[in-house]
Design an enzyme around this catalytic site. Structure first.
Site, mmCIF file in Angstrom:
data_model
loop_
_atom_site.group_PDB
_atom_site.id
_atom_site.type_symbol
_atom_site.label_atom_id
_atom_site.label_comp_id
_atom_site.label_asym_id
_atom_site.label_seq_id
_atom_site.Cartn_x
_atom_site.Cartn_y
_atom_site.Cartn_z
ATOM 1 N N ASP A 129 0.852 -1.195 0.000
ATOM 2 C CA ASP A 129 0.000 0.000 0.000
ATOM 3 C C ASP A 129 0.885 1.242 0.000
ATOM 4 O O ASP A 129 1.510 1.556 1.006
ATOM 5 C CB ASP A 129 -0.892 -0.074 1.249
ATOM 6 C CG ASP A 129 -1.571 1.238 1.574
ATOM 7 O OD1 ASP A 129 -1.746 2.069 0.660
ATOM 8 O OD2 ASP A 129 -1.937 1.427 2.758
ATOM 9 N N ASP A 171 -3.743 4.141 2.549
ATOM 10 C CA ASP A 171 -5.203 4.048 2.746
ATOM 11 C C ASP A 171 -5.642 2.661 3.209
ATOM 12 O O ASP A 171 -6.831 2.387 3.328
ATOM 13 C CB ASP A 171 -5.954 4.470 1.474
ATOM 14 C CG ASP A 171 -5.702 3.523 0.300
ATOM 15 O OD1 ASP A 171 -4.893 2.576 0.455
ATOM 16 O OD2 ASP A 171 -6.306 3.721 -0.768
ATOM 17 N N ASP A 230 -1.891 -1.122 -3.810
ATOM 18 C CA ASP A 230 -2.117 -0.396 -5.054
ATOM 19 C C ASP A 230 -0.974 -0.638 -6.035
ATOM 20 O O ASP A 230 0.017 -1.305 -5.704
ATOM 21 C CB ASP A 230 -2.304 1.106 -4.766
ATOM 22 C CG ASP A 230 -1.245 1.626 -3.807
ATOM 23 O OD1 ASP A 230 -0.062 1.335 -4.041
ATOM 24 O OD2 ASP A 230 -1.605 2.292 -2.805
ATOM 25 N N ASP A 242 -5.417 -9.853 -15.318
ATOM 26 C CA ASP A 242 -6.604 -10.690 -15.263
ATOM 27 C C ASP A 242 -7.614 -10.182 -16.289
ATOM 28 O O ASP A 242 -7.887 -8.980 -16.346
ATOM 29 C CB ASP A 242 -7.214 -10.598 -13.854
ATOM 30 C CG ASP A 242 -7.600 -11.946 -13.289
ATOM 31 O OD1 ASP A 242 -8.492 -12.584 -13.864
ATOM 32 O OD2 ASP A 242 -7.024 -12.343 -12.251
ATOM 33 N N ASP A 259 -10.231 -15.355 -16.404
ATOM 34 C CA ASP A 259 -11.095 -15.728 -15.289
ATOM 35 C C ASP A 259 -12.213 -16.661 -15.780
ATOM 36 O O ASP A 259 -12.802 -16.422 -16.840
ATOM 37 C CB ASP A 259 -11.700 -14.438 -14.713
ATOM 38 C CG ASP A 259 -12.434 -14.646 -13.411
ATOM 39 O OD1 ASP A 259 -11.804 -15.095 -12.442
ATOM 40 O OD2 ASP A 259 -13.655 -14.339 -13.362
ATOM 41 N N GLU A 285 -8.129 -19.877 -16.068
ATOM 42 C CA GLU A 285 -8.672 -20.505 -14.870
ATOM 43 C C GLU A 285 -9.743 -21.460 -15.380
ATOM 44 O O GLU A 285 -10.883 -21.057 -15.613
ATOM 45 C CB GLU A 285 -9.303 -19.477 -13.913
ATOM 46 C CG GLU A 285 -9.806 -20.137 -12.646
ATOM 47 C CD GLU A 285 -10.947 -19.415 -11.948
ATOM 48 O OE1 GLU A 285 -11.134 -19.630 -10.758
ATOM 49 O OE2 GLU A 285 -11.674 -18.638 -12.599
ATOM 50 N N HIS A 314 -5.881 -16.943 -4.730
ATOM 51 C CA HIS A 314 -6.666 -16.094 -3.839
ATOM 52 C C HIS A 314 -8.029 -16.686 -3.479
ATOM 53 O O HIS A 314 -8.824 -16.031 -2.811
ATOM 54 C CB HIS A 314 -6.848 -14.729 -4.504
ATOM 55 C CG HIS A 314 -7.616 -14.849 -5.791
ATOM 56 N ND1 HIS A 314 -7.183 -15.618 -6.842
ATOM 57 C CD2 HIS A 314 -8.797 -14.318 -6.177
ATOM 58 C CE1 HIS A 314 -8.056 -15.555 -7.831
ATOM 59 N NE2 HIS A 314 -9.043 -14.775 -7.455
HETATM 60 C C1 GLC Z 1 -12.711 -16.616 -10.351
HETATM 61 C C2 GLC Z 1 -11.868 -15.824 -9.387
HETATM 62 C C3 GLC Z 1 -12.654 -15.581 -8.137
HETATM 63 C C4 GLC Z 1 -13.896 -14.808 -8.495
HETATM 64 C C5 GLC Z 1 -14.684 -15.528 -9.578
HETATM 65 C C6 GLC Z 1 -15.724 -14.648 -10.175
HETATM 66 O O1 GLC Z 1 -13.011 -17.876 -9.865
HETATM 67 O O2 GLC Z 1 -10.666 -16.505 -9.150
HETATM 68 O O3 GLC Z 1 -11.915 -14.868 -7.184
HETATM 69 O O4 GLC Z 1 -14.695 -14.644 -7.363
HETATM 70 O O5 GLC Z 1 -13.866 -15.916 -10.649
HETATM 71 O O6 GLC Z 1 -15.140 -13.699 -11.008
#
Ligand code: GLC
Length: 552
Positions: free
Chosen positions: A22, A26, A30, A104, A208, A279, A341
């Site tokens: 950060d 805040d 970032d 992403d 994603d 993903e 994550h």
């Molecule tokens: C993917 C991401 C996840 C998100 C989901 C919806 O699975 O990794 O964090 O909540 O897509 O976009």
């Protein structure tokens, strides 16, 4: 290996921007904060981590209902994270250090605040009506079908819009409306988004929910079945998704998705040396393998979630790796990872009575020595554990706060997460710092040769110098004691044996199946073991130890 193709041999480091660094105090990470930390990631010397690329989770304008995975403008930067200029600076500074930048891409859905959705929602006659998936109620007033959101708390995947009297589809939150990928205009719009970032110099995309873009155009009900595994060590997220008693036959992995990915690939191929990693959250290796296409025409890499979901058993990992290797076409390249994550951190996930860190060291060696591109999730290299989130600090709709706590830079109360020197200029981090940060942090670990960070650095820099690890062949050794996973990595110029002990007792290397007698210890997860020559029949692998050996 073709020239370029950095994504086949580089190590990719996943940054969750809110949680990394950060710069303005805040309490939220970032882009400028990331830029300030690039030397830690790779300054060209083995005193840095040595990663070859970073992948940034979304930093686009967003109402943050899903912390950025609800995008309201695909070609901007949310003020929370900085500006487009900050992004350009990050790319320039990363490239100056030889670090590639992957961003992403969230093509399955937009925020319900995205101008496209506001327009689509405004009337049934809107020119963008068919950019989203709208459908009528069933005759009895029920939603169009039985599809469920991936987030159990969101329930049904449909929300009724009073004004226009139809339902819209959302695979995730109601605030994340699914785009209709049957619309040619949507495809063109996403081409533009990709070109926007490619022209700005990004080296690739993490796509994603790549497997969800296309769904059954007839919107048929998913069949009901009993399945699911509540004991999944990777945490409840996916387990709950598949425990819904629905076979996800119609709302994901629809064949048309491969046409869409081929289109993405054509866009990427218009630029030099760019890539897409998907993903592809399908717990079926056969389906997953198809996302590479039939020869350099779909994804460059696909995350293998089957691997991530294995219990801590050598045979479990071995069989996934071997089966997948057999399914992939010769040219298709695996992506190796154990955390992101959305999942409990490795050091917590596999912990049984305090051995989580030792196991995480073995996991690190496995990910960094298998054939394929390794992905690390920020903080893994320190041995960060899941944070404890008091009820009043819970912010994620799906229980994923513990794996998103602030990166631990030093032993100060906020773990050095916020950069401003003046404490009164720093707000509390958006999530609490995980317990143990005074021991588990960059400053403490940097100078400790026994630390997790030192192990990661050694593994990553060793890998850079090793043809066998970067692009060599892979062969597992099946006839080894049951607590071991052992494999050989082989290139014309070198042969390495990797032995990982998943058990809590020492094991003697078996005479017989081994590839010869004399070897040299190159690396071990156990700081007590020194590099040097060893006769394989004398080799005893300690409990929770992994060793890399050079074979003659
Ligand atoms: C993917 C991401 C996840 C998100 C989901 C919806 O699975 O990794 O964090 O909540 O897509 O976009």
């Amino acid at each position: 290996m073709a020239a370029g193709e950095w994504w086949r041999h580089g190590v990719i480091y996943h940054i969750y921007p809110r949680s990394f660094s950060d710069s303005n105090g805040d309490g939220v990470g970032d882009l400028a904060g990331i830029t300030a930390r690039l030397d830690y990631l790779n300054d060209g010397t083995p005193s840095s981590l040595g990663v070859d690329a970073i992948w940034l989770s979304p930093f686009y304008p967003s109402p943050m209902k899903d912390f950025g995975y609800d995008v309201s403008d695909y070609t901007g930067v949310d003020a929370l994270f900085g500006t487009l200029e900050d992004f350009d600076t990050l790319v320039t500074e990363a490239h100056a250090r030889g670090i590639r930048v992957v961003v992403d891409l969230v093509p399955n859905h937009t925020s319900d605040r995205h101008p496209w959705f506001l327009e689509s929602r405004s009337s049934r006659q809107s020119p963008k009506r068919d950019w989203y998936v709208w459908a009528d109620s069933k005759p009895d007033g029920q939603p169009p079908n039985n599809w469920m959101s991936a987030f159990p708390r969101a329930g049904r995947a449909w929300t009724f819009d009073q004004r226009t009297g139809q339902w819209y589809l959302h695979s995730f939150l109601p605030e994340q409306a699914d785009l209709n990928w049957w619309s040619p205009a949507v495809r063109e719009a996403m081409d533009e988004v990709m070109r926007f970032w490619l022209d700005r110099g990004v080296d690739g995309f993490r796509v994603d929910v790549a497997h969800r873009m296309a769904k059954d155009p007839q919107l048929r009900d998913n069949p009901l079945v009993a399945m699911g595994d509540d004991d999944d060590p990777a945490g409840p997220w996916r387990a709950r998704r598949v425990a819904e008693m629905q076979l996800e036959l119609y709302d994901e992995d629809w064949p048309e998705v491969h046409q869409i990915l081929r289109r993405f690939r054509r866009t990427l191929d218009g630029y030099d040396d760019r890539m897409a990693v998907g993903e592809v959250y399908l717990l079926d290796l056969r389906k997953l393998a198809r996302y590479y296409g039939s020869g350099r025409d779909e994804l460059h890499l696909a995350h293998n979630f089957v691997f991530l979901h294995q219990p801590w058993k050598p045979e479990a990992f071995r069989s996934v790796v071997d089966e997948y290797a057999a399914l992939l076409l010769a040219d298709a390249w695996p992506a190796q990872f154990l955390g992101n994550h959305d999942h409990s951190r490795v050091a917590s996930r596999y912990d049984e009575g305090g051995n989580g860190l030792a196991r995480a060291r073995v996991g690190a060696m496995m990910v960094l020595t298998l054939r394929g591109t390794p992905f690390l999730y920020y903080g893994e290299e320190l041995g960060m554990v899941d944070g404890e989130i008091p009820p009043d600090r819970v912010v994620d709709v799906d229980g994923r706060d513990p794996e998103r706590t602030p990166m631990q830079w030093d032993a100060s109360p906020d773990a050095g997460f916020s950069l401003p020197g003046d404490a009164s200029a720093r707000a509390a981090p958006w999530l609490p710092v995980a317990a143990g940060a005074e021991r588990v942090n960059v400053v403490v670990e940097r100078d400790d040769p026994t630390s997790m960070l030192s192990l990661y650095r050694h593994l990553i820099w060793y890998r850079k110098g090793s043809a066998a690890l970067r692009w060599g062949g892979y062969r597992s050794l099946p006839e080894v004691p049951e607590s071991l996973y052992a494999f050989v990595r082989e290139a014309p110029e070198e042969r390495l044996l990797v032995v990982l002990n998943f058990g809590d007792a020492p094991v003697r290397w078996p005479a017989g199946p081994g590839p010869g007698d004399a070897a040299r210890v190159e690396l071990s997860t156990d700081p007590a073991r020194q590099p040097g020559p060893v006769a394989l029949p004398d080799l005893v692998i300690a409990a929770d130890e992994g060793v890399v050996l050079r074979l003659p």
